[in-house]
Enzyme design. Structure first.
Site, PDB file in Angstrom:
ATOM      1  N   LYS A 130       0.848  -1.182   0.000  1.00 60.49           N
ATOM      2  CA  LYS A 130       0.000   0.000   0.000  1.00 60.49           C
ATOM      3  C   LYS A 130       0.884   1.231   0.000  1.00 60.49           C
ATOM      4  O   LYS A 130       2.031   1.105   0.468  1.00 60.49           O
ATOM      5  CB  LYS A 130      -0.976   0.039   1.175  1.00 60.49           C
ATOM      6  CG  LYS A 130      -0.405  -0.303   2.549  1.00 60.49           C
ATOM      7  CD  LYS A 130       0.749   0.457   3.126  1.00 60.49           C
ATOM      8  CE  LYS A 130       0.656   1.949   3.314  1.00 60.49           C
ATOM      9  NZ  LYS A 130       1.936   2.531   3.830  1.00 60.49           N
ATOM     10  N   TYR A 214      -4.411   4.012   6.201  1.00 54.66           N
ATOM     11  CA  TYR A 214      -4.863   3.005   7.175  1.00 54.66           C
ATOM     12  C   TYR A 214      -6.205   3.420   7.789  1.00 54.66           C
ATOM     13  O   TYR A 214      -7.094   2.597   7.972  1.00 54.66           O
ATOM     14  CB  TYR A 214      -3.838   2.829   8.306  1.00 54.66           C
ATOM     15  CG  TYR A 214      -2.602   2.068   7.913  1.00 54.66           C
ATOM     16  CD1 TYR A 214      -2.542   0.687   8.069  1.00 54.66           C
ATOM     17  CD2 TYR A 214      -1.501   2.711   7.388  1.00 54.66           C
ATOM     18  CE1 TYR A 214      -1.411  -0.021   7.708  1.00 54.66           C
ATOM     19  CE2 TYR A 214      -0.357   2.013   7.016  1.00 54.66           C
ATOM     20  CZ  TYR A 214      -0.321   0.645   7.183  1.00 54.66           C
ATOM     21  OH  TYR A 214       0.799  -0.059   6.820  1.00 54.66           O
TER      22      TYR A 214
END
Ligand code: NAD
Length: 363
Positions: A130, A214
């Site tokens: 990510k 996140y």
């Protein structure tokens, strides 16, 4: 090995049992996923590669690095042939290495797309770190390349495989805390000068891309809903040269179809140990810390004075081992990963909207 009780009785004490066990071991070995690690930085050397040693489904079989000496040291540690060390220029040669089933992309954000697409063209499955990409167009191109090649693409959203986060999802979505009303989340750290994360071309943006993602991802997986109606603010307080290209602080709110409102902050200017709190009409779920490599802790207050206190059992790098084993299962059994390219694309689109809402260029 799938032996039932009757098989076991029939085989017990016999040479047939030894043979069956041997065959099962050989089968497990032949199903081992051979990983090519692309980028030998902190996440790959300190977490992902040790995790493969810890797990049972994969092993490192190739390395891609710009630093031959570093790669040779790692190759020795993991029993990788020096013939399976590639420079970035030689990367496409992985196509000819039949030991490689999957690549793990652990490069600066803007390089994820190119190295994912080249891996797919080389006939390899991809686990990409990510944030998936630094533009919506890149994210779409990654999905398309893997689809065309018939290869799996998974984004390394490790928290979506981590048991304490999974318990939080269950509590939030089951009605255990009543109707969800509000979410607060934050994630950030005080960044050092000189990191590629401060270079817009490599990082695509500031803390939102790196750690704010996140909070964004967690708001989505805890509610199971897709947000809309985003409002945002960005600021740079420290004029010390670190933030010439990317934002220092970013705060945003999102409204979900059910009416839940999430309020998130991310920063490169302060230590903000990633956390999330979900407030329901009858209780609260807190993950604090919520996103670390270990030490994740869930506390929940439920109706009738009930509570949940669930610290994470696992120690780093087990989260990465769980994630790699999950991807191995997707590859072996032809399953679509839960955090596939579309999941990464959704966050990319939302981060673009967050940036635009803060008056910054979108992705
Ligand atoms: P890092 O700086 O430690 O490693 C980056 C690697 O890329 C190094 O090996 C470096 O040599 C290589 N590289 C190749 N070309 C480069 C270039 N032009 N500039 C800089 N480095 C270059 O970074 P990291 O912390 O390992 O992060 C790598 C990726 O992993 C990022 O996308 C990051 O977001 C992601 N990440 C994920 C997690 C997680 O928990 N899932 C945690 C940290 C980082």
């Amino acid at each position: 090995m799938n032996l039932n009780r009757r098989d076991f009785g029939r085989l017990a004490g016999s040479a047939a049992l030894a043979q069956a066990l041997h065959a099962a071991e050989a089968r497990a070995e032949s199903q081992t996923i051979g990983w090519c690690i692309v980028g030998l930085g902190r996440i790959s050397m300190d977490h992902f590669m040790p995790a493969l040693k810890m797990g049972k489904t994969g092993k490192v079989v190739a390395l891609v690095s710009g630093h031959r000496d570093k790669a040779e040291k790692q190759a020795e540690m993991y029993g990788v042939s020096t013939k399976a060390i590639y420079s970035y220029e030689e990367y496409d040669r992985i196509a000819a290495n039949k030991e490689i089933d999957a690549v793990y992309i652990a490069l600066p954000n803007s390089m994820h797309a190119e190295y994912t697409i080249r891996a797919a063209k080389a006939g390899k499955h991809v686990l990409c770190e990510k944030p998936m990409a630094t533009s919506i167009a890149d994210a779409k191109a990654m999905i398309e390349a893997c689809k065309t090649a018939g290869k799996k693409l998974m984004i390394a959203y490790r928290c979506q495989y981590e048991p304490v986060n999974l318990k939080a999802i269950e509590l939030c979505r089951s009605g255990a805390i009543g109707t969800l009303q509000a979410i607060e989340s934050g994630n950030g750290f005080n960044i050092r000068q000189g990191e590629w994360r401060l270079n817009r071309k490599l990082a695509g943006g500031g803390p939102l891309m790196d750690v704010g993602v996140y909070s964004l991802n967690a708001c989505r997986y805890l509610t199971g809903e897709e947000p809309h109606d985003i409002k945002a603010n960005a600021s740079t307080i420290d004029k010390d040269g670190r933030f010439n290209e990317v934002e220092e602080n970013l705060g945003w709110t999102m409204k979900f179809p059910s009416g839940v409102i999430a309020s998130c902050n991310t920063t490169y200017g302060a230590s903000m140990n990633g956390y999330i709190r979900v407030h329901g009409s009858k209780g609260v779920v807190m993950l604090d810390p919520g996103f670390g490599y270990q030490g994740i802790h869930l506390k929940a207050e439920l109706p009738n004075h009930q509570s949940v206190d669930m610290p994470e059992d696992a120690k780093d790098p087990e989260q990465f081992a769980v994630m790699a084993d999950y991807f191995a299962d997707c590859i072996r059994n032809n399953k679509e990963p839960k955090t596939d390219g579309e999941e990464g694309l959704r966050d990319t689109v939302l981060m673009s909207e967050i940036y635009k809402a803060a008056g910054l260029p979108g992705l």
